[in-house]
Design a protein around this motif. Structure first.
Motif, PDB file in Angstrom:
ATOM      1  N   LEU A 368       0.827  -1.213   0.000  1.00 43.30           N
ATOM      2  CA  LEU A 368       0.000   0.000   0.000  1.00 43.30           C
ATOM      3  C   LEU A 368       0.858   1.259   0.000  1.00 43.30           C
ATOM      4  N   ILE A 369       1.977   1.230   0.719  1.00 43.59           N
ATOM      5  CA  ILE A 369       2.878   2.381   0.703  1.00 43.59           C
ATOM      6  C   ILE A 369       3.485   2.558  -0.682  1.00 43.59           C
ATOM      7  N   ASN A 370       3.884   1.453  -1.308  1.00 37.64           N
ATOM      8  CA  ASN A 370       4.484   1.542  -2.640  1.00 37.64           C
ATOM      9  C   ASN A 370       3.471   1.961  -3.700  1.00 37.64           C
ATOM     10  N   GLN A 371       2.177   1.713  -3.448  1.00 37.97           N
ATOM     11  CA  GLN A 371       1.132   2.180  -4.363  1.00 37.97           C
ATOM     12  C   GLN A 371       0.768   3.646  -4.114  1.00 37.97           C
ATOM     13  N   GLY A 372       1.279   4.201  -3.022  1.00 42.80           N
ATOM     14  CA  GLY A 372       0.961   5.597  -2.704  1.00 42.80           C
ATOM     15  C   GLY A 372      -0.361   5.771  -1.990  1.00 42.80           C
ATOM     16  N   LEU A 373      -0.943   4.685  -1.451  1.00 44.52           N
ATOM     17  CA  LEU A 373      -2.225   4.775  -0.748  1.00 44.52           C
ATOM     18  C   LEU A 373      -2.032   5.016   0.747  1.00 44.52           C
ATOM     19  N   TYR A 374      -0.880   4.650   1.273  1.00 44.71           N
ATOM     20  CA  TYR A 374      -0.449   4.989   2.622  1.00 44.71           C
ATOM     21  C   TYR A 374       0.901   5.687   2.500  1.00 44.71           C
ATOM     22  N   TYR A 375       1.285   6.416   3.543  1.00 46.82           N
ATOM     23  CA  TYR A 375       2.578   7.060   3.517  1.00 46.82           C
ATOM     24  C   TYR A 375       3.157   7.124   4.929  1.00 46.82           C
TER      25      TYR A 375
END
Length: 378
Positions: A368-375
């Motif tokens: 999810l972080i790599n998809q930009g949905l979490y940071y």
């Protein structure tokens, strides 16, 4: 920061999707999460949905100009209103205001629309097909709400939300911290008395059209839904479809609603999608598990981007989450862990560390972080 002063459960029982109501001082000491110039700045961006509505003086007409906007000098000092959709997607400081309304489920939440209005600015009398909470920030606006009924659409256009004038059952001037709740189907109209900022938190459910379209696509994608109608009797006339057979044919659709394996995936994907573009937050380089573990050990928290929906289905026979229209299967994850992940917008460092102990969740966080949905945040 934003704490509602009314009993939310009593509100659901008495008013939710039933009757409009004015909630005076629903927020004590309300502070605007965004300033007018910051809102104007968002409306400059191509990817953000914005519009200006100009009220034509003495003509009872409203002209809509779609954004983005570079300047506002041409509109003068009165008779116009700027509206910016999905501000919670692009302006993180607005998220706490949204959080105050999470006594209602996330799947219903649509977006936070923010408006800046000059005196005598408005959008005209109209009817929405969704629930809305109108929160008054700086300034004052007068709102009128009519009763449900057969209201004549403006210009005879049955597809237009605009309606002719109506007899109000609510006529109120909202001041800072006041909230007006309006269920679907009630005509309403706002008029600005002084420079004002208002916040509209909308809640929307899928229509029959949307459900049938998504269900049909799902059945085709999964090569299912092949059952055909059968009967043990026929009408005596060759040119008629009997009432019994009409109902029997349509019953094929009703039967799908009794088969969770036919609709649950479709429903989870549909309800976790957003109508408006998200502010995807992809990093320059993808993370791996070891790197994420290290930044968590260094004290980082993990946050959702604004507007992202993370949903689970009650009584789902598969361990999974639905995020932004996608399915994420999660083996060896407990129900309690799924609940925590779906309900928690921001994983502080302590919770992130606990979550990371489960390999399936750790891998999901990396994805999810790599998809930009979490940071990541300090």
């Amino acid at each position: 920061m934003y704490q509602l002063t009314f009993d939310t459960q009593a509100f659901i029982k008495k008013h939710w999707q039933q009757t409009p109501v004015v909630l005076t001082q629903a927020f004590e000491d309300f502070v605007d999460p965004i300033a007018a110039d910051e809102l104007a700045g968002l409306a400059c961006e191509e990817e953000i949905s914005s519009r200006i509505v100009v009220t034509e003086a003495n003509q009872n007409q409203w002209n809509v100009i779609q954004g983005p906007f570079e300047d506002y000098d041409a509109y003068g000092e009165t008779h116009w209103q700027l509206l910016v959709q999905a501000v919670n997607h692009w302006y993180p400081d607005s998220q706490p205001l949204v959080d105050a309304f999470r006594f209602l489920p996330d799947w219903r939440f649509d977006d936070l629309m923010v408006s800046f209005a000059t005196p005598l600015g408005g959008v005209g009398p109209h009817i929405d097909n969704y629930d809305v909470f109108i929160i008054q920030g700086e300034g004052e606006r007068r709102w009128k709400v009519g009763n449900k009924g057969d209201h004549r659409r403006r210009g005879g256009d049955e597809n237009s939300p605009l309606v002719e004038d109506f007899e109000p059952i609510i006529d109120v001037v909202l001041k800072k911290g006041d909230v007006l709740y309006i269920p679907p189907g009630y005509p309403h109209c706002g008029e600005t008395l002084s420079l004002a900022i208002s916040y509209s938190i909308g809640f929307r459910a899928p229509s029959q059209q949307e459900l049938l379209t998504q269900l049909a696509d799902s059945l085709i994608d999964n090569n299912s839904g092949h059952q055909r109608f059968t009967s043990d009797s026929e009408a005596l006339e060759p040119g008629i479809v009997s009432q019994e057979q009409q109902q029997g044919i349509m019953q094929l659709l009703a039967e799908l609603a009794t088969q969770p394996e036919k609709y649950q995936t479709m429903l989870g994907k549909l309800l976790s999608q957003n109508r408006f573009e998200l502010d995807i937050c992809e990093g320059e380089e993808p993370l791996d598990l070891e790197e994420l573990q290290q930044v968590i050990e260094d004290g980082a928290s993990i946050l959702r981007i604004g507007g992202l929906k993370v949903l689970r289905l009650e009584n789902d026979n598969i361990s999974r989450l639905f995020i932004n229209g996608e399915v994420f299967a999660l083996e060896n994850v407990t129900e309690a862990e799924l609940v925590s992940f779906a309900n928690t917008v921001n994983l502080d460092n302590e919770l992130a560390a606990i979550m990371f102990d489960n390999l399936a969740i750790a891998e999901l966080l990396v994805e999810l972080i790599n998809q930009g949905l979490y940071y990541l945040a300090e």
